[in-house]
Write a protein that holds these residues in place. Structure first.
Motif, PDB file in Angstrom:
ATOM      1  N   ALA A   1     -26.337 -27.757  62.204  1.00 23.48           N
ATOM      2  CA  ALA A   1     -25.153 -28.241  62.937  1.00 23.48           C
ATOM      3  C   ALA A   1     -23.870 -27.550  62.472  1.00 23.48           C
ATOM      4  O   ALA A   1     -22.806 -27.771  63.059  1.00 23.48           O
ATOM      5  N   GLY A   2     -23.974 -26.756  61.404  1.00 20.04           N
ATOM      6  CA  GLY A   2     -22.776 -26.078  60.887  1.00 20.04           C
ATOM      7  C   GLY A   2     -21.960 -26.946  59.950  1.00 20.04           C
ATOM      8  O   GLY A   2     -20.816 -26.627  59.624  1.00 20.04           O
ATOM      9  N   LEU A   3     -22.542 -28.048  59.487  1.00 16.26           N
ATOM     10  CA  LEU A   3     -21.812 -28.963  58.600  1.00 16.26           C
ATOM     11  C   LEU A   3     -21.920 -28.483  57.164  1.00 16.26           C
ATOM     12  O   LEU A   3     -23.022 -28.330  56.637  1.00 16.26           O
ATOM     13  N   ASN A   4     -20.787 -28.297  56.548  1.00 18.30           N
ATOM     14  CA  ASN A   4     -20.766 -27.894  55.156  1.00 18.30           C
ATOM     15  C   ASN A   4     -20.610 -29.148  54.306  1.00 18.30           C
ATOM     16  O   ASN A   4     -19.537 -29.449  53.821  1.00 18.30           O
ATOM     17  N   GLY A   5     -21.682 -29.893  54.163  1.00 20.89           N
ATOM     18  CA  GLY A   5     -21.611 -31.160  53.426  1.00 20.89           C
ATOM     19  C   GLY A   5     -22.868 -31.967  53.670  1.00 20.89           C
ATOM     20  O   GLY A   5     -23.809 -31.494  54.290  1.00 20.89           O
ATOM     21  N   GLU A   6     -22.839 -33.201  53.189  1.00 23.65           N
ATOM     22  CA  GLU A   6     -24.036 -34.050  53.271  1.00 23.65           C
ATOM     23  C   GLU A   6     -24.218 -34.633  54.669  1.00 23.65           C
ATOM     24  O   GLU A   6     -23.264 -35.170  55.242  1.00 23.65           O
ATOM     25  N   LEU A   7     -25.460 -34.580  55.139  1.00 25.69           N
ATOM     26  CA  LEU A   7     -25.797 -35.224  56.415  1.00 25.69           C
ATOM     27  C   LEU A   7     -27.001 -36.140  56.202  1.00 25.69           C
ATOM     28  O   LEU A   7     -27.951 -35.784  55.498  1.00 25.69           O
ATOM     29  N   PHE A   8     -26.929 -37.316  56.822  1.00 25.47           N
ATOM     30  CA  PHE A   8     -28.047 -38.260  56.779  1.00 25.47           C
ATOM     31  C   PHE A   8     -28.374 -38.699  58.196  1.00 25.47           C
ATOM     32  O   PHE A   8     -27.472 -38.910  59.014  1.00 25.47           O
ATOM     33  N   ILE A   9     -29.677 -38.846  58.450  1.00 29.20           N
ATOM     34  CA  ILE A   9     -30.126 -39.381  59.733  1.00 29.20           C
ATOM     35  C   ILE A   9     -30.534 -40.842  59.515  1.00 29.20           C
ATOM     36  O   ILE A   9     -31.422 -41.126  58.705  1.00 29.20           O
ATOM     37  N   LYS A  10     -29.888 -41.743  60.207  1.00 30.00           N
ATOM     38  CA  LYS A  10     -30.289 -43.160  60.146  1.00 30.00           C
ATOM     39  C   LYS A  10     -31.269 -43.369  61.296  1.00 30.00           C
ATOM     40  O   LYS A  10     -30.884 -43.437  62.463  1.00 30.00           O
ATOM     41  N   ASP A  11     -32.552 -43.443  60.936  1.00 35.40           N
ATOM     42  CA  ASP A  11     -33.615 -43.365  61.939  1.00 35.40           C
ATOM     43  C   ASP A  11     -34.037 -44.749  62.437  1.00 35.40           C
ATOM     44  O   ASP A  11     -34.912 -45.397  61.879  1.00 35.40           O
TER      45      ASP A  11
ATOM     46  N   LEU B   1     -26.846 -36.008  66.946  1.00 32.13           N
ATOM     47  CA  LEU B   1     -26.843 -34.745  66.196  1.00 32.13           C
ATOM     48  C   LEU B   1     -26.197 -33.634  67.032  1.00 32.13           C
ATOM     49  O   LEU B   1     -25.464 -32.794  66.507  1.00 32.13           O
ATOM     50  N   ALA B   2     -26.441 -33.670  68.342  1.00 32.03           N
ATOM     51  CA  ALA B   2     -25.794 -32.698  69.232  1.00 32.03           C
ATOM     52  C   ALA B   2     -24.272 -32.882  69.183  1.00 32.03           C
ATOM     53  O   ALA B   2     -23.509 -31.902  69.200  1.00 32.03           O
ATOM     54  N   GLY B   3     -23.839 -34.124  69.097  1.00 29.71           N
ATOM     55  CA  GLY B   3     -22.398 -34.419  69.025  1.00 29.71           C
ATOM     56  C   GLY B   3     -21.784 -33.841  67.764  1.00 29.71           C
ATOM     57  O   GLY B   3     -20.696 -33.235  67.785  1.00 29.71           O
ATOM     58  N   LEU B   4     -22.502 -33.990  66.642  1.00 25.46           N
ATOM     59  CA  LEU B   4     -22.002 -33.428  65.382  1.00 25.46           C
ATOM     60  C   LEU B   4     -21.846 -31.918  65.510  1.00 25.46           C
ATOM     61  O   LEU B   4     -20.812 -31.341  65.152  1.00 25.46           O
ATOM     62  N   ARG B   5     -22.884 -31.266  66.042  1.00 23.85           N
ATOM     63  CA  ARG B   5     -22.842 -29.810  66.138  1.00 23.85           C
ATOM     64  C   ARG B   5     -21.669 -29.361  67.025  1.00 23.85           C
ATOM     65  O   ARG B   5     -20.978 -28.386  66.714  1.00 23.85           O
ATOM     66  N   GLN B   6     -21.456 -30.107  68.098  1.00 22.66           N
ATOM     67  CA  GLN B   6     -20.374 -29.708  69.015  1.00 22.66           C
ATOM     68  C   GLN B   6     -18.994 -29.826  68.352  1.00 22.66           C
ATOM     69  O   GLN B   6     -18.154 -28.936  68.471  1.00 22.66           O
ATOM     70  N   VAL B   7     -18.767 -30.934  67.649  1.00 25.89           N
ATOM     71  CA  VAL B   7     -17.423 -31.099  67.073  1.00 25.89           C
ATOM     72  C   VAL B   7     -17.188 -30.126  65.908  1.00 25.89           C
ATOM     73  O   VAL B   7     -16.067 -29.681  65.684  1.00 25.89           O
ATOM     74  N   ILE B   8     -18.262 -29.790  65.184  1.00 20.72           N
ATOM     75  CA  ILE B   8     -18.116 -28.795  64.110  1.00 20.72           C
ATOM     76  C   ILE B   8     -17.750 -27.436  64.735  1.00 20.72           C
ATOM     77  O   ILE B   8     -16.868 -26.725  64.267  1.00 20.72           O
ATOM     78  N   ALA B   9     -18.453 -27.093  65.822  1.00 23.73           N
ATOM     79  CA  ALA B   9     -18.169 -25.816  66.501  1.00 23.73           C
ATOM     80  C   ALA B   9     -16.730 -25.785  67.009  1.00 23.73           C
ATOM     81  O   ALA B   9     -16.108 -24.719  67.090  1.00 23.73           O
ATOM     82  N   ALA B  10     -16.200 -26.967  67.325  1.00 18.59           N
ATOM     83  CA  ALA B  10     -14.819 -27.037  67.830  1.00 18.59           C
ATOM     84  C   ALA B  10     -13.798 -27.049  66.687  1.00 18.59           C
ATOM     85  O   ALA B  10     -12.593 -27.164  66.927  1.00 18.59           O
ATOM     86  N   GLY B  11     -14.301 -26.978  65.444  1.00 14.64           N
ATOM     87  CA  GLY B  11     -13.373 -26.820  64.322  1.00 14.64           C
ATOM     88  C   GLY B  11     -13.146 -28.059  63.478  1.00 14.64           C
ATOM     89  O   GLY B  11     -12.376 -28.035  62.525  1.00 14.64           O
TER      90      GLY B  11
END
Ligand SMILES: Cc1ncc(COP(=O)(O)O)c(C=O)c1O
Length: 422
Positions: free
Chosen positions: A99-109, A352-362
């Motif tokens: 997703a391009g996140l430079n940090g911790e990511l957790f999936i709450k499944d 997860l798609a939302g995270l990737r999109q906002v990271i791509a947007a800066g």
């Protein structure tokens, strides 16, 4: 089932209007939230005697069984809980990189709940109202997850259940709802609210989209806080339709903060399919209400025909953002999650798609990020349509199939070469 509720444990004291936060209402009888012709609902939330909350509540391990949070839930019907909640918070460094996140990511499944979605948290609380009011049954419209969950809890309570689904709901999803003994009506979504109202008024059924249900979602926040060892995520990405989940999770974090247990609150990120994106559109247009938008999407489970003020409230209070997401982005997230062992419904993978999109947007996050995934991939449209063709028991079949699937893996291609010929 015994229709007395566990009043002595719950610290719920009343209701508060969500359109006018100063308006207070009693807890009993629970306010019936019937579907209105406009499809607008959920005007209230439950209030609690917060001064009586023992902070040790949040020191317990985040195990399944929502009754462990009973002081901050509305009164629950005894014996109704079935070890819902306590779902895994999966560390996901590879998905963070994806997703391009430079940090911790957790999936709450949330697919790990008894009926494989977050809706079990809701229906434990909502069906408790039906038990308390002596309703003969439960009625709701659903794209599947809510219907199956309500049907399961109604069955446990010994109540009948009517679920209105859209005629294009996958047959397997309809079987899923029917398996719990519910009656399924496949009817056009437009106008189904009128039918529900008739069932409520003429038969005395409980309308399962009840405000008590959102209270169940607060437990997801309590769990995440415990699972992160007392840290609050910087941002929480939530698949969003009419935003009960978004609101409930936000309320849980807000309570933790207001009780002095957590030092901060997260930013809430509502993830919506672009063809609907009601909250995204409302915020863009600076509106104080959400309009129902219809449009095709693979994330069909988050295409609600009910609007409410819950989502805008949660987004404004948390300085949150609504993200409008294309189906291709959602599908890519679904594939990425499956590649890490988590097969999620498109509607759940959208976070997860939302995270990737906002990271791509800066956008940057300076602490842990949580993506809530809601439900198993079994419920998607088209599941089961692509079975492997029946073939002979033949070594060549193994080689051709592996080459097709994993042809880019050089070591395997080398191994297969002698068997596949030139
Ligand atoms: C898979 C999935 N994710 C998310 C949601 C969002 O729920 P809400 O309507 O509370 O926004 C739903 C609701 O049906 C769902 O089925």
């Amino acid at each position: 089932m015994d229709n007395t509720l566990e009043n002595d444990v719950s610290l719920a004291i009343g209701h508060r209007s969500l359109s006018d936060l100063e308006t207070r209402l009693p807890l009993w009888p629970p306010i019936s939230q019937q579907a209105t012709a406009s499809g607008t609902s959920y005007p209230v939330e439950v209030t609690y005697a917060y001064d009586r909350v023992d902070r040790q509540l949040f020191a317990q391990p985040p195990l399944p069984g929502l009754e462990r949070w009973a002081p901050l839930l509305p009164p629950l019907a005894p014996g109704l809980s079935m070890a819902e909640g306590g779902t895994a918070l999966v560390p996901a460094p590879e998905l963070a990189a994806w997703a391009g996140l430079n940090g911790e990511l957790f999936i709450k499944d949330e697919s790990r709940n008894p009926t494989w979605s977050h809706k079990d948290r809701f229906n434990l609380c909502s069906v408790s109202v039906a038990v308390a009011t002596g309703a003969p049954g439960v009625v709701l419209s659903s794209s599947g997850n809510h219907g199956a969950s309500a049907a399961a809890y109604a069955a446990r309570a010994g109540l009948s259940c009517i679920v209105l689904v859209s005629p294009d709901t996958p047959p397997a999803v309809q079987s899923f709802v029917q398996a719990y003994g519910a009656a399924v009506l496949a009817v056009p979504p437009a106008g189904s609210q009128t039918l529900i109202r008739q069932i409520v008024e003429r038969l005395g059924y409980h309308f399962a989209h009840h405000s008590w249900g959102c209270e169940g979602y607060k437990t997801l926040a309590y769990e995440v806080f415990g699972q992160l060892g007392g840290r609050v995520p910087t941002a929480v990405f939530i698949p969003t339709s009419n935003a009960q989940l978004l609101f409930g999770v936000w309320k849980g974090f807000r309570e933790l903060h207001e009780l002095g247990v957590a030092a901060s609150t997260p930013v809430m990120m509502a993830c919506e399919p672009a063809t609907r994106a009601s909250h995204f559109r409302a915020i863009e247009a600076n509106q104080d209400h959400v309009e129902i938008v219809e449009g095709p999407t693979i994330a069909y489970a988050i295409g609600s025909s009910v609007s409410s003020t819950l989502g805008l409230l949660a987004l404004r209070q948390s300085s949150g953002v609504a993200v409008s997401i294309l189906d291709d982005e959602t599908q890519a997230a679904q594939v990425a999650l499956a590649g890490r062992g988590m097969w999620q419904e498109a509607s759940g993978a959208i976070s997860l798609a939302g995270l990737r999109q906002v990271i791509a947007a800066g956008r940057r996050f300076d602490g842990p990020v949580v993506c809530v995934t809601c439900s198993s991939g079994f419920k998607d449209l088209g599941v089961g349509r692509d079975p492997a063709p029946a073939s002979e028991l033949e070594w060549g079949l193994v080689c051709r199939t592996l080459a097709r699937h994993y042809g880019t893996q050089r070591a395997l291609a080398e191994q297969l070469r002698p068997f596949l010929g030139a």
